[in-house]
Design an enzyme around this catalytic site. Structure first.
Site, PDB file in Angstrom:
ATOM      1  N   THR A 196      57.636  52.216  61.592  1.00 16.99           N
ATOM      2  CA  THR A 196      57.770  50.987  60.811  1.00 16.99           C
ATOM      3  C   THR A 196      56.834  50.961  59.620  1.00 16.99           C
ATOM      4  O   THR A 196      55.789  51.592  59.631  1.00 16.99           O
ATOM      5  CB  THR A 196      57.545  49.737  61.694  1.00 16.99           C
ATOM      6  OG1 THR A 196      57.733  48.564  60.888  1.00 16.99           O
ATOM      7  CG2 THR A 196      56.146  49.698  62.285  1.00 16.99           C
ATOM      8  N   ARG A 197      57.257  50.221  58.569  1.00 18.71           N
ATOM      9  CA  ARG A 197      56.407  50.001  57.400  1.00 18.71           C
ATOM     10  C   ARG A 197      56.316  48.507  57.096  1.00 18.71           C
ATOM     11  O   ARG A 197      55.881  48.103  56.033  1.00 18.71           O
ATOM     12  CB  ARG A 197      56.945  50.759  56.170  1.00 18.71           C
ATOM     13  CG  ARG A 197      58.450  50.725  55.986  1.00 18.71           C
ATOM     14  CD  ARG A 197      58.875  51.267  54.653  1.00 18.71           C
ATOM     15  NE  ARG A 197      59.004  50.191  53.716  1.00 18.71           N
ATOM     16  CZ  ARG A 197      60.131  49.529  53.469  1.00 18.71           C
ATOM     17  NH1 ARG A 197      61.261  49.838  54.086  1.00 18.71           N
ATOM     18  NH2 ARG A 197      60.155  48.548  52.582  1.00 18.71           N
ATOM     19  N   HIS A 201      57.860  41.181  63.856  1.00 18.36           N
ATOM     20  CA  HIS A 201      58.066  39.814  64.318  1.00 18.36           C
ATOM     21  C   HIS A 201      58.705  39.880  65.713  1.00 18.36           C
ATOM     22  O   HIS A 201      58.862  40.952  66.274  1.00 18.36           O
ATOM     23  CB  HIS A 201      58.929  39.051  63.302  1.00 18.36           C
ATOM     24  CG  HIS A 201      58.307  39.039  61.932  1.00 18.36           C
ATOM     25  ND1 HIS A 201      57.107  38.412  61.677  1.00 18.36           N
ATOM     26  CD2 HIS A 201      58.665  39.647  60.771  1.00 18.36           C
ATOM     27  CE1 HIS A 201      56.771  38.597  60.409  1.00 18.36           C
ATOM     28  NE2 HIS A 201      57.689  39.348  59.838  1.00 18.36           N
ATOM     29  N   HIS A 204      61.535  42.358  66.451  1.00 21.93           N
ATOM     30  CA  HIS A 204      61.117  43.760  66.589  1.00 21.93           C
ATOM     31  C   HIS A 204      60.502  44.010  67.956  1.00 21.93           C
ATOM     32  O   HIS A 204      60.714  45.043  68.577  1.00 21.93           O
ATOM     33  CB  HIS A 204      60.079  44.122  65.525  1.00 21.93           C
ATOM     34  CG  HIS A 204      60.536  43.895  64.126  1.00 21.93           C
ATOM     35  ND1 HIS A 204      60.152  42.796  63.396  1.00 21.93           N
ATOM     36  CD2 HIS A 204      61.351  44.622  63.337  1.00 21.93           C
ATOM     37  CE1 HIS A 204      60.710  42.854  62.207  1.00 21.93           C
ATOM     38  NE2 HIS A 204      61.442  43.943  62.142  1.00 21.93           N
ATOM     39  N   ARG A 290      69.723  50.681  61.448  1.00 19.35           N
ATOM     40  CA  ARG A 290      70.606  50.554  60.304  1.00 19.35           C
ATOM     41  C   ARG A 290      69.758  50.824  59.067  1.00 19.35           C
ATOM     42  O   ARG A 290      68.649  50.321  58.953  1.00 19.35           O
ATOM     43  CB  ARG A 290      71.092  49.095  60.304  1.00 19.35           C
ATOM     44  CG  ARG A 290      72.344  48.866  59.574  1.00 19.35           C
ATOM     45  CD  ARG A 290      72.751  47.395  59.681  1.00 19.35           C
ATOM     46  NE  ARG A 290      73.888  47.167  58.798  1.00 19.35           N
ATOM     47  CZ  ARG A 290      73.779  46.998  57.490  1.00 19.35           C
ATOM     48  NH1 ARG A 290      72.575  46.985  56.929  1.00 19.35           N
ATOM     49  NH2 ARG A 290      74.848  46.831  56.745  1.00 19.35           N
ATOM     50  N   ALA A 476      44.331  37.259  20.143  1.00 23.64           N
ATOM     51  CA  ALA A 476      45.311  38.186  20.741  1.00 23.64           C
ATOM     52  C   ALA A 476      46.570  38.298  19.892  1.00 23.64           C
ATOM     53  O   ALA A 476      47.642  37.843  20.302  1.00 23.64           O
ATOM     54  CB  ALA A 476      45.642  37.767  22.173  1.00 23.64           C
TER      55      ALA A 476
HETATM   56  S1  PPS Z   1      40.988  39.025  18.718  1.00 21.95           S
HETATM   57  O1  PPS Z   1      41.878  39.403  17.616  1.00 21.95           O
HETATM   58  O2  PPS Z   1      41.753  38.345  19.776  1.00 21.95           O
HETATM   59  O3  PPS Z   1      40.245  40.177  19.238  1.00 21.95           O
HETATM   60  O4  PPS Z   1      39.945  37.981  18.138  1.00 21.95           O
HETATM   61  P1  PPS Z   1      38.906  37.046  18.964  1.00 21.95           P
HETATM   62  O5  PPS Z   1      38.106  37.836  19.913  1.00 21.95           O
HETATM   63  O6  PPS Z   1      39.622  35.881  19.502  1.00 21.95           O
HETATM   64  O7  PPS Z   1      37.918  36.591  17.840  1.00 21.95           O
HETATM   65  C1  PPS Z   1      38.322  35.710  16.860  1.00 21.95           C
HETATM   66  C2  PPS Z   1      37.133  34.945  16.334  1.00 21.95           C
HETATM   67  O8  PPS Z   1      36.318  35.804  15.541  1.00 21.95           O
HETATM   68  C3  PPS Z   1      36.051  35.203  14.257  1.00 21.95           C
HETATM   69  N1  PPS Z   1      36.471  36.227  13.275  1.00 21.95           N
HETATM   70  C4  PPS Z   1      37.724  36.649  12.982  1.00 21.95           C
HETATM   71  N2  PPS Z   1      38.947  36.245  13.429  1.00 21.95           N
HETATM   72  C5  PPS Z   1      40.033  36.884  12.951  1.00 21.95           C
HETATM   73  N3  PPS Z   1      39.972  37.888  12.033  1.00 21.95           N
HETATM   74  C6  PPS Z   1      38.789  38.303  11.547  1.00 21.95           C
HETATM   75  N4  PPS Z   1      38.744  39.292  10.657  1.00 21.95           N
HETATM   76  C7  PPS Z   1      37.613  37.677  12.037  1.00 21.95           C
HETATM   77  N5  PPS Z   1      36.297  37.864  11.783  1.00 21.95           N
HETATM   78  C8  PPS Z   1      35.621  36.978  12.548  1.00 21.95           C
HETATM   79  C9  PPS Z   1      36.798  33.909  14.202  1.00 21.95           C
HETATM   80  O9  PPS Z   1      35.823  32.889  14.256  1.00 21.95           O
HETATM   81  C10 PPS Z   1      37.619  33.836  15.462  1.00 21.95           C
HETATM   82  O10 PPS Z   1      37.291  32.696  16.219  1.00 21.95           O
HETATM   83  P2  PPS Z   1      38.309  31.518  16.593  1.00 21.95           P
HETATM   84  O11 PPS Z   1      37.682  30.842  17.753  1.00 21.95           O
HETATM   85  O12 PPS Z   1      39.638  32.139  16.948  1.00 21.95           O
HETATM   86  O13 PPS Z   1      38.357  30.680  15.402  1.00 21.95           O
END
Ligand code: PPS
Length: 570
Positions: A196-197, A201, A204, A290, A476
């Site tokens: 068995t994997r 219950h 079984h 089965r 991001a």
């Molecule tokens: S990332 O792209 O997700 O890795 O950026 P993050 O770590 O969120 O950092 C963004 C904050 O760094 C400041 N900052 C900049 N942001 C965008 N582009 C450039 N070139 C840059 N240089 C400095 C900026 O204050 C961002 O902060 P938030 O809180 O987003 O305003």
């Protein structure tokens, strides 16, 4: 029809004596060495301890061809599954037939020496077709063959130095000879093995007990703890469940032992293989049901094998294997009788109750009742410990949006609201915190942003795994990176992507930190939205508008989303 005379004499192993092993280990320090994969460690353990008797090593090319084509090694021995040592091209280039290589586990411990006699490039498409029935990546072993296994196979006899080390459930692991010795000692002449994997219950327990009674034999619960089908309940949880079920059999009729096998999910061929392995472990009977070792659906949504293919193939070879098949009866619960019956013997006019695997998982997820007629309370307790209901699991809320879009402010408000509710620890991985504590050396190139986001993803996945709530609030800007983070987290819990959809015009108008002005003047390079890309999420779990909506309301929208997903209770 007693096809089996049990012979519990010791079975040949591939280990050398302790003294020779010490010497070999010392000398092997100079040999070329191969770091075994997890699957290869499983195969090697069973080669060395006699579980794969009569194999004496990893298959040679001639044996491999025979096994693939007609389930027999070159000398005609029945063997259904290729046991091969796959390596990468760079390593293969260093090895010629005639070389001895040291086989090491992941920690670098030398387990065995392989005297290489054969090196070849296998035809993987043929292997997939013949062994698994189709060259279809929906089959987990075919996927492994093409996407994980190396391109070159090495074959030759093994000299065993030591068993792979296990730190878990040591007392429950037995070599074939340990089990044979146990059966001799307690006088078990007939033993039915149950493979068995899955967690066991009541159904079984009923079917295995019946199988043993019909064969007038003792019962060995012999679960696989090496590698099973991806997505199965982990073996730690399963073994705790098996231990609970073991108490439900009449004393001294039943035993349990763990098998460090790497399953292939090869259906009929796998059943024959399982039978040979159980014969080697001293069993006389084997339960085949089965769709034994079935891999699920193929890429066309159809079953890979017919439901009784495994039983048919097994029956054909049982005399040669020297183990007798016991047919697996599908057991169902009959409400009026408060008893289990084989599905084909249910008394007329009665009500049959059953809970499918999918339904069981749903009930666990939603924390719903699992009735005692279905499973033992001790088993359910173990399953609930591993799969708590969604409102007790960890999860990650991942805000993404431009600089100054309001991510941090909303994330903060959300954190406070979740802390007010209590129950799970909450961690806010805000941009500032992350860039200070995890990513202080990074800048804003694509490469650096990706590293930054993957670090956040890793920390959030650990928090999620440990049952906490992670709130992330980086820019991001890249879809692919966000997807990678999602995958890391979804292995452990829910991932809620929230796009804070403030437009670049609005962010620039607000310009809270004065960064947009500097970016326009060219004083900050690669500034997201001005001189660097932001890829808008196409299917986030939630998109919030911040223009004309206050922070509290935005955070509340996230709370409602979490409630609708069952992650928090109203
Ligand atoms: S990332 O792209 O997700 O890795 O950026 P993050 O770590 O969120 O950092 C963004 C904050 O760094 C400041 N900052 C900049 N942001 C965008 N582009 C450039 N070139 C840059 N240089 C400095 C900026 O204050 C961002 O902060 P938030 O809180 O987003 O305003």
């Amino acid at each position: 029809t007693n096809i089996v005379q049990n012979n519990l004499a010791p079975i040949p192993e591939l280990y050398v004596s302790y003294d020779s092993a010490q010497k070999l280990k010392h000398d092997a320090g100079n040999l070329l060495s191969w770091d075994l994969t997890a699957r290869q460690v499983c195969d090697l353990e069973l080669l060395m301890n006699g579980g794969f008797y009569p194999l004496k090593g990893f298959l040679t090319e001639a044996d491999y061809d025979g096994v693939v084509e007609n389930m027999r090694t070159a000398d005609g021995t029945l063997w259904p599954i290729p046991i091969t040592l796959d390596v990468n091209q760079a390593f293969a280039d260093k090895v010629e037939p005639g070389t001895d290589i040291a086989l090491r586990d992941a920690e670098g411990v030398i387990l065995a020496i392989l005297s290489v006699t054969d090196k070849w490039v296998p035809n993987k498409a043929r292997e997939a077709e013949k062994v698994f029935g189709a060259d279809d990546l929906a089959h987990p072993a075919v996927n492994y063959l093409h996407n994980v296994a190396g391109p070159v196979y090495l074959g030759g006899p093994i000299t065993g130095i030591q068993q792979p080390v296990h730190y878990d459930f040591k007392a429950r692991r037995d070599t074939p000879n340990e089990l044979r010795a146990f059966f001799r000692k307690v006088g078990w002449n007939k033993v039915v093995a149950f493979q068995t994997r899955n967690p066991l219950h009541r159904a079984h327990q009923e079917l295995t007990f019946r199988a043993a009674r019909e064969a007038q034999a003792n019962l060995l619960i012999h679960p696989v703890v090496g590698m099973t089908k991806p997505g199965d309940v982990d073996h730690f949880t399963r073994v705790r469940c098996y231990e609970a079920v073991l108490d439900k059999y009449p004393a001294s009729t039943t035993s349990m032992s763990l098998l460090n096998l790497a399953m292939r999910m090869a259906g009929p061929r796998e059943a024959v293989w399982h039978g040979i392995i159980r014969k080697n472990h001293g069993c006389t009977h084997f339960i085949v049901g089965r769709d034994h070792a079935g891999p699920g659906k193929n890429s066309q949504g159809k079953d890979f094998y017919g439901p009784y293919d495994a039983q048919e193939l097994f029956q054909k070879h049982q005399a040669e294997i020297g183990i007798e098949m016991v047919d697996f009866k599908h057991m169902v619960y009959v409400q009026e009788k408060a008893q289990y019956y084989p599905a084909n013997e249910v008394p007329e006019g009665t009500t049959v109750l059953d809970i499918s695997g999918t339904e069981l998982r749903r009930r666990l997820r939603e924390g719903l009742e699992i009735p005692e007629w279905f499973s033992f309370p001790e088993v359910v307790t173990q399953l609930r410990r591993t799969s708590p209901p969604r409102d007790k699991q960890g999860f990650t809320v991942f805000f993404t949006g431009l600089s100054g879009s309001g991510k941090s402010t909303i994330a903060n408000a959300l954190m406070v609201k979740l802390m007010e509710m209590g129950g799970r620890p909450v961690t806010l991985l805000d941009g500032d915190v992350v860039r200070k504590h995890l990513s202080s050396e990074l800048g804003f190139s694509k490469e650096h942003r990706d590293i930054n986001i993957k670090r956040i993803g890793y920390v959030a996945s650990e928090i999620t795994k440990n049952g906490g709530i992670a709130i992330c609030a980086p820019i991001a800007p890249y879809t692919a990176t966000r997807r990678a983070v999602r995958e890391m987290i979804e292995a452990y819990g829910a991932f809620i992507e929230v796009h804070v959809a403030t437009s670049v015009e609005e962010c620039e108008r607000r310009d809270r930190k004065g960064l947009y002005k500097l970016a326009r003047e060219g004083k900050i390079k690669e500034f997201t939205g001005i001189s660097d890309p932001y890829e808008v999420p196409e299917n986030p779990e939630l998109r919030v508008e911040t223009e004309n909506v206050d922070v509290d309301n935005c955070a509340h929208q996230v709370i409602l989303k979490l409630e609708s997903m069952g992650l928090i209770k109203a």
